[in-house]
Every structure is written in C-alpha cells, then in structure tokens.
Write a protein that holds these residues in place. Structure first.
Motif, PDB file in Angstrom:
ATOM      1  N   PHE A   1       0.833  -1.204   0.000  1.00  0.00           N
ATOM      2  CA  PHE A   1       0.000   0.000   0.000  1.00  0.00           C
ATOM      3  C   PHE A   1       0.867   1.253   0.000  1.00  0.00           C
ATOM      4  O   PHE A   1       1.965   1.272   0.569  1.00  0.00           O
ATOM      5  N   GLY A   2       0.359   2.286  -0.640  1.00  0.00           N
ATOM      6  CA  GLY A   2       0.986   3.602  -0.614  1.00  0.00           C
ATOM      7  C   GLY A   2      -0.095   4.661  -0.555  1.00  0.00           C
ATOM      8  O   GLY A   2      -1.097   4.564  -1.282  1.00  0.00           O
ATOM      9  N   HIS A   3       0.075   5.648   0.299  1.00  0.00           N
ATOM     10  CA  HIS A   3      -0.941   6.693   0.475  1.00  0.00           C
ATOM     11  C   HIS A   3      -0.305   8.066   0.300  1.00  0.00           C
ATOM     12  O   HIS A   3       0.463   8.511   1.148  1.00  0.00           O
ATOM     13  N   HIS A   4      -0.607   8.689  -0.833  1.00  0.00           N
ATOM     14  CA  HIS A   4      -0.034  10.010  -1.109  1.00  0.00           C
ATOM     15  C   HIS A   4      -0.893  11.110  -0.496  1.00  0.00           C
ATOM     16  O   HIS A   4      -2.085  10.922  -0.220  1.00  0.00           O
ATOM     17  N   ASN A   5      -0.273  12.263  -0.286  1.00  0.00           N
ATOM     18  CA  ASN A   5      -1.020  13.408   0.239  1.00  0.00           C
ATOM     19  C   ASN A   5      -2.017  13.914  -0.801  1.00  0.00           C
ATOM     20  O   ASN A   5      -1.893  13.673  -1.992  1.00  0.00           O
ATOM     21  N   LEU A   6      -3.032  14.609  -0.320  1.00  0.00           N
ATOM     22  CA  LEU A   6      -4.089  15.100  -1.187  1.00  0.00           C
ATOM     23  C   LEU A   6      -3.785  16.511  -1.674  1.00  0.00           C
ATOM     24  O   LEU A   6      -3.090  17.277  -0.995  1.00  0.00           O
ATOM     25  N   LEU A   7      -4.319  16.850  -2.828  1.00  0.00           N
ATOM     26  CA  LEU A   7      -4.207  18.208  -3.346  1.00  0.00           C
ATOM     27  C   LEU A   7      -5.359  19.047  -2.828  1.00  0.00           C
ATOM     28  O   LEU A   7      -6.507  18.597  -2.804  1.00  0.00           O
ATOM     29  N   THR A   8      -5.040  20.264  -2.428  1.00  0.00           N
ATOM     30  CA  THR A   8      -6.074  21.232  -2.054  1.00  0.00           C
ATOM     31  C   THR A   8      -5.750  22.559  -2.739  1.00  0.00           C
ATOM     32  O   THR A   8      -4.653  22.764  -3.239  1.00  0.00           O
ATOM     33  N   THR A   9      -6.731  23.440  -2.754  1.00  0.00           N
ATOM     34  CA  THR A   9      -6.482  24.781  -3.260  1.00  0.00           C
ATOM     35  C   THR A   9      -5.636  25.539  -2.237  1.00  0.00           C
ATOM     36  O   THR A   9      -5.384  25.050  -1.132  1.00  0.00           O
ATOM     37  N   VAL A  10      -5.194  26.728  -2.598  1.00  0.00           N
ATOM     38  CA  VAL A  10      -4.357  27.527  -1.699  1.00  0.00           C
ATOM     39  C   VAL A  10      -5.060  27.778  -0.369  1.00  0.00           C
ATOM     40  O   VAL A  10      -4.429  27.817   0.692  1.00  0.00           O
ATOM     41  N   SER A  11      -6.379  27.898  -0.414  1.00  0.00           N
ATOM     42  CA  SER A  11      -7.152  28.157   0.808  1.00  0.00           C
ATOM     43  C   SER A  11      -7.377  26.893   1.627  1.00  0.00           C
ATOM     44  O   SER A  11      -7.981  26.940   2.690  1.00  0.00           O
ATOM     45  N   GLY A  12      -6.901  25.749   1.122  1.00  0.00           N
ATOM     46  CA  GLY A  12      -7.064  24.499   1.852  1.00  0.00           C
ATOM     47  C   GLY A  12      -8.327  23.750   1.491  1.00  0.00           C
ATOM     48  O   GLY A  12      -8.638  22.712   2.082  1.00  0.00           O
ATOM     49  N   GLU A  13      -9.063  24.244   0.514  1.00  0.00           N
ATOM     50  CA  GLU A  13     -10.315  23.607   0.124  1.00  0.00           C
ATOM     51  C   GLU A  13     -10.037  22.360  -0.706  1.00  0.00           C
ATOM     52  O   GLU A  13      -9.190  22.347  -1.594  1.00  0.00           O
ATOM     53  N   GLY A  14     -10.763  21.286  -0.399  1.00  0.00           N
ATOM     54  CA  GLY A  14     -10.598  20.045  -1.134  1.00  0.00           C
ATOM     55  C   GLY A  14     -11.245  20.112  -2.503  1.00  0.00           C
ATOM     56  O   GLY A  14     -12.025  21.020  -2.803  1.00  0.00           O
ATOM     57  N   LEU A  15     -10.913  19.146  -3.340  1.00  0.00           N
ATOM     58  CA  LEU A  15     -11.466  19.077  -4.684  1.00  0.00           C
ATOM     59  C   LEU A  15     -12.555  18.021  -4.729  1.00  0.00           C
ATOM     60  O   LEU A  15     -12.535  17.056  -3.976  1.00  0.00           O
ATOM     61  N   SER A  16     -13.507  18.194  -5.637  1.00  0.00           N
ATOM     62  CA  SER A  16     -14.621  17.262  -5.724  1.00  0.00           C
ATOM     63  C   SER A  16     -15.056  17.087  -7.163  1.00  0.00           C
ATOM     64  O   SER A  16     -15.139  18.055  -7.919  1.00  0.00           O
ATOM     65  N   LYS A  17     -15.360  15.831  -7.540  1.00  0.00           N
ATOM     66  CA  LYS A  17     -15.892  15.574  -8.879  1.00  0.00           C
ATOM     67  C   LYS A  17     -17.242  16.251  -9.044  1.00  0.00           C
ATOM     68  O   LYS A  17     -17.611  16.671 -10.130  1.00  0.00           O
ATOM     69  N   ARG A  18     -17.994  16.356  -7.951  1.00  0.00           N
ATOM     70  CA  ARG A  18     -19.347  16.908  -8.052  1.00  0.00           C
ATOM     71  C   ARG A  18     -19.344  18.385  -8.410  1.00  0.00           C
ATOM     72  O   ARG A  18     -20.211  18.869  -9.133  1.00  0.00           O
ATOM     73  N   THR A  19     -18.359  19.118  -7.884  1.00  0.00           N
ATOM     74  CA  THR A  19     -18.315  20.553  -8.169  1.00  0.00           C
ATOM     75  C   THR A  19     -17.608  20.842  -9.485  1.00  0.00           C
ATOM     76  O   THR A  19     -17.734  21.931 -10.036  1.00  0.00           O
ATOM     77  N   GLY A  20     -16.845  19.872  -9.975  1.00  0.00           N
ATOM     78  CA  GLY A  20     -16.121  20.082 -11.231  1.00  0.00           C
ATOM     79  C   GLY A  20     -14.902  20.956 -11.073  1.00  0.00           C
ATOM     80  O   GLY A  20     -14.336  21.424 -12.067  1.00  0.00           O
ATOM     81  N   ALA A  21     -14.462  21.189  -9.826  1.00  0.00           N
ATOM     82  CA  ALA A  21     -13.313  22.070  -9.594  1.00  0.00           C
ATOM     83  C   ALA A  21     -12.064  21.509 -10.260  1.00  0.00           C
ATOM     84  O   ALA A  21     -11.676  20.371 -10.023  1.00  0.00           O
ATOM     85  N   LEU A  22     -11.461  22.319 -11.124  1.00  0.00           N
ATOM     86  CA  LEU A  22     -10.216  21.958 -11.795  1.00  0.00           C
ATOM     87  C   LEU A  22     -10.314  20.600 -12.479  1.00  0.00           C
ATOM     88  O   LEU A  22      -9.413  19.763 -12.394  1.00  0.00           O
ATOM     89  N   SER A  23     -11.443  20.362 -13.153  1.00  0.00           N
ATOM     90  CA  SER A  23     -11.598  19.109 -13.878  1.00  0.00           C
ATOM     91  C   SER A  23     -10.580  19.035 -15.005  1.00  0.00           C
ATOM     92  O   SER A  23     -10.164  20.056 -15.558  1.00  0.00           O
ATOM     93  N   ILE A  24     -10.179  17.814 -15.359  1.00  0.00           N
ATOM     94  CA  ILE A  24      -9.233  17.630 -16.451  1.00  0.00           C
ATOM     95  C   ILE A  24      -9.831  18.154 -17.748  1.00  0.00           C
ATOM     96  O   ILE A  24      -9.143  18.793 -18.551  1.00  0.00           O
ATOM     97  N   GLN A  25     -11.107  17.915 -17.946  1.00  0.00           N
ATOM     98  CA  GLN A  25     -11.765  18.429 -19.148  1.00  0.00           C
ATOM     99  C   GLN A  25     -11.686  19.955 -19.198  1.00  0.00           C
ATOM    100  O   GLN A  25     -11.370  20.540 -20.241  1.00  0.00           O
ATOM    101  N   GLY A  26     -11.962  20.608 -18.070  1.00  0.00           N
ATOM    102  CA  GLY A  26     -11.922  22.065 -18.033  1.00  0.00           C
ATOM    103  C   GLY A  26     -10.533  22.610 -18.290  1.00  0.00           C
ATOM    104  O   GLY A  26     -10.369  23.610 -18.995  1.00  0.00           O
ATOM    105  N   LEU A  27      -9.517  21.972 -17.724  1.00  0.00           N
ATOM    106  CA  LEU A  27      -8.136  22.415 -17.948  1.00  0.00           C
ATOM    107  C   LEU A  27      -7.744  22.240 -19.406  1.00  0.00           C
ATOM    108  O   LEU A  27      -7.083  23.101 -19.995  1.00  0.00           O
TER     109      LEU A  27
END
Length: 457
Positions: free
Chosen positions: A237-263
């Motif tokens: 097993f390996g567990h990498h750290n999570l990405l957050t925005t500068v404000s510490g907000e997590g990312l979510s598929k539901r909100t579409g934040a920084l989606s690969i399609q959008g980028l």
C-alpha cells in the motif's frame, strides 16, 4: 511477480487534477517497474454511475498519456461479491445488524459521554432469535458488518490489535483495529459498499500495490484484515497526500473544480497538468517535464510529503509557458494546422512566437497579426506617428532575410537619432498593435515588405 496497479474511480462525475494525481502515481509506478495498469470503474452505485462519465474519464486519462492494460467494471462482477459474502458468512465473520441510523447515532453519543471511542459496540451479536424475529416482523432488513479480528475469544471484549504495513509513501504505518467500527459491507437493500468489492477485485485481478490518497489510511487497516479473512495475501500500500487549493479547500468531482476536461478546454498542456499533479507536495521541485518518460525518471513516491499539497492553479500557466517555449515544431504542427496555421512559413512562425505564448491557441492571434496586420488600433502620439512614417519610408528593398530588421533600424536610427525604447516601441505598435510580443527581427521576414508597408499609419 508482475507489478499490477489500478485506478478505480466511481464514474459519477468528471475527474479533477486530484484524481489525476492518483492515476499518475499508479501509472508511473507501473512504468518504473514494467508492470500493468488496470482501469477499474467502481460503479456499484448503479443509480449515480453513468457510462458517459466512464468514457470521459478514459478520454481524460488518454489525453494525459495514461493507457490501461485492461478495463474492468464492478457492475459486471456482482456474482464474485455474492460468493465472497457467502464465504464470510460461513466463516462467522459477517453478521447481521438491525439498528436504524438514528439508533446508531444515539449509541455513538452515549459512548462519547462515557469517554469511549464512538465505535460500534457489536450489540447485534447479543441479539436473541426472538429479537431478530421481532425486528424482521416489523419489516426491518439487516445490514451486514465484517467482524474485525480485534479480540481473543469474546468479540464483545475488543483489545488493541495493530495492523502494520510499510507504506510506499509514508513509511511504517499502524492502525489499531480496536479504534474503528466493524465496517458495513452490505447495505439493507443488498447493495455493496466500497470495501468488499474493492478487496475482492484486488484479489481476483492480482493487484500487487494499491496507491491512493491518504484519506484511506485507516481503511487500509480494515481492508488488510478483510484480505486475510478471504485467505489472500494483502498487496503493498501507498498513500499520497491530497491536493487542495491555496485556501485548503478540497477538490470534488461533483463541483467540477479543476476538472481535467476544463483544464484541457482552457488550453493547458497535458504535461503541465501531469507535472504539477505528480511533483507538487514532494521533495522534487515543480517544473515542466516534456514527456511522461522524463516524469517517470523523477517520480519517487517516498519523496512525497505527509502534509496536504496546496497549489495555485496559476502554477499551471507557468508550466504551460515553459512547455510551449521549448516545444519543437514537429510536436506542434498538427495542432497549428487545426488553427489554420500551415505552409512553408509555419515553422519559422512557430519558432518566432512560441516564446510569447501562454497557450498554444494564442498562436492564432499572432498568425492573424503577421498576415493581416494589427487587430487593434495602436495609440501613437502625433510625434511618434510622424516618426513611424519616416521609418516606413526607409524600409529596405526586397529580398528580405533574417537581417532586415537590424538593417532597417540602423538606417532609422541614423536618420532620426532615436534609439532604445523611443525607436522600437512606436515601430512595434505600428507593426503589431501591441506593446510586447515576439522579436520583431523574427516577425518582419514573415510579414514581408509588402505586408509591412500596408501597416504604415
């Protein structure tokens, strides 16, 4: 043993750069070990899972440069999970529970007031046949919990039981099974939660290493116990750290934040996304890797920090510019052709403008400027307009070559005694309509003498 990894999102939305981080960690790990990468869709939630999302995830991964050796769907494997359930029931480690969510919530509150951890107390194990019959007579249907091996003989007397593993990212990790509740594997309606299908699939598909976000660390202790209950050797097993925005907000598929399609639609290069997604939050400096092979050479899961990786989306533009500034014409040719940029001038044009692009699509604006003239009216003072007119009268005759700009400005400097910004800025505004951009020495031969004269104010 062949290294075999998997990326297993739920197809309930479009993946974002945080999801891509997990996919890339797995892909690069497989590449470094000449292993296999399985794309698995955890689509047991039939109501929310959609094929269009699965298709879009595959498209995004292929765009990033990730290509699977096999594609699997959990929705096609329910018979495997049903068989595992029967094995666990036969072994006495999967037991029925009849509590409602409200009753469970109340019990957690009571345990907290007593200073106890808010874990499930295994009350269902003490139910009599009469009580079970009464619950079922009332229409209650059981959910099924996995009995964690955290006791000696009496499951109602759990004791500290440590599950240890050497994490690929975090090093030595320990989870105390007495600190967590027996996980629900099967809901009241017979549908499966994440844990059982994931473990069964990892066994059946020969997954050697599970690499995922560090929000799964506690789950790993539970899953290792489930692997063992099913008679399997757990993977690494390996567990990498999570990405957050500068404000510490997590990312979510539901909100579409920084989606690969959008980028992608915003003109961000795939390797800019991959470079940032992999290198941020590691001991490696974040810089643009031109190819996945080079990124693999720099990839080391053990170099990843344990704290969350905060990033600024503007960093993507910095990496994007670096990639474009060094991109060979051969790598850009087809995409430039799609923008209408072609012919014998296409390569010298690309070499002239690439150093001033944020996005490859910006080249279309410069192609118009080169071929049609300024797209915006330049604001020249009366004095500068008179200067530019004199300068245009001094344009060298054909043929024009790479030295025409130097020859022209030398004549203009001698005639007008202007130099530096006072000489170059009015000419740039007249020729391009913009105060900055590619070297005019590179653009002038592309414009040609006739095209240049047409810009005389």
């Amino acid at each position: 043993m062949t290294v075999t990894v998997r990326f297993a999102p739920s197809p309930t939305g479009r993946i974002h750069i945080g999801n891509a981080r997990t996919a890339l960690f797995n892909w690069l790990f497989a590449q470094k070990h000449r292993g296999r990468f399985i794309q698995r869709f955890d689509d047991t939630d039939v109501a929310r899972s959609k094929q269009e999302y699965a298709d879009s995830i595959l498209y995004d991964l292929h765009w990033l440069g990730i290509f699977q050796d096999a594609t699997e769907y959990q929705s096609k494997r329910f018979d495997h999970y049903d068989a595992a359930v029967e094995r666990l029931k036969a072994a006495g480690v999967l037991y029925p529970c009849y509590e409602t969510p409200e009753e469970l919530d109340l019990r957690r509150k009571v345990r907290r007031t007593r200073g106890l951890p808010p874990v499930y107390g295994r009350e269902a194990l003490a139910l009599t046949s009469a009580q079970i019959a009464e619950y079922e007579g009332d229409g209650r249907r059981p959910h099924w919990r996995f009995l964690l091996p955290n006791f000696v003989s009496d499951p109602l007397e759990p004791m500290r039981t440590e599950i240890r593993w050497n994490d690929l990212v975090r090093g030595e990790e320990t989870v105390d099974l007495a600190s967590v509740s027996d996980p629900v594997l099967v809901r009241e309606d017979g549908t499966y939660l994440y844990t059982l299908p994931s473990v069964v699939d990892d066994i059946d598909m020969g997954i050697s290493h599970v690499i995922r976000g560090d929000d799964h660390v506690t789950n790993t202790g539970v899953q290792i116990a489930l692997f063992q209950a099913l008679g399997a050797v757990p993977p690494g097993f390996g567990h990498h750290n999570l990405l957050t925005t500068v404000s510490g907000e997590g990312l979510s598929k539901r909100t579409g934040a920084l989606s690969i399609q959008g980028l992608r639609e915003d003109g961000i290069e795939a390797m800019a996304v991959a470079s940032l997604a992999v290198l941020i939050g590691t001991s490696e400096s974040v810089h643009a890797m031109p190819t996945m092979a080079e990124l693999a050479d720099h990839f080391d899961p053990a170099a990843t920090s344990k704290s969350a990786a905060k990033f600024d989306p503007d960093e993507l533009l910095v990496l994007n510019r670096a990639l474009l500034h060094h991109m060979a014409f051969a790598d850009a040719r087809d995409r430039l052709g799609a923008l209408g940029i072609g012919g014998e001038r296409a390569e010298p044009f690309w070499n002239a403008v690439r150093g001033n692009l944020d996005r490859l699509s910006d080249a279309a604006q410069w192609w118009k400027i080169v071929n049609e003239g300024p797209q915006e009216t330049s604001e020249l003072s009366d004095e500068d307009r008179d200067f530019v007119r004199i300068a245009f009268d001094l344009l060298p005759e054909d043929p024009w070559d790479a030295g025409v700009w130097k020859a022209w400005t030398a004549k203009v400097r001698k005639m007008t005694e202007r130099k530096g910004k006072a000489l170059f800025m009015p000419l740039r505004l007249a020729l391009t309509g913009l105060s900055s951009g590619p070297e005019l020495a590179d653009l002038l031969p592309l414009m040609g003498r006739e095209g240049t004269l047409a810009r005389r104010p």
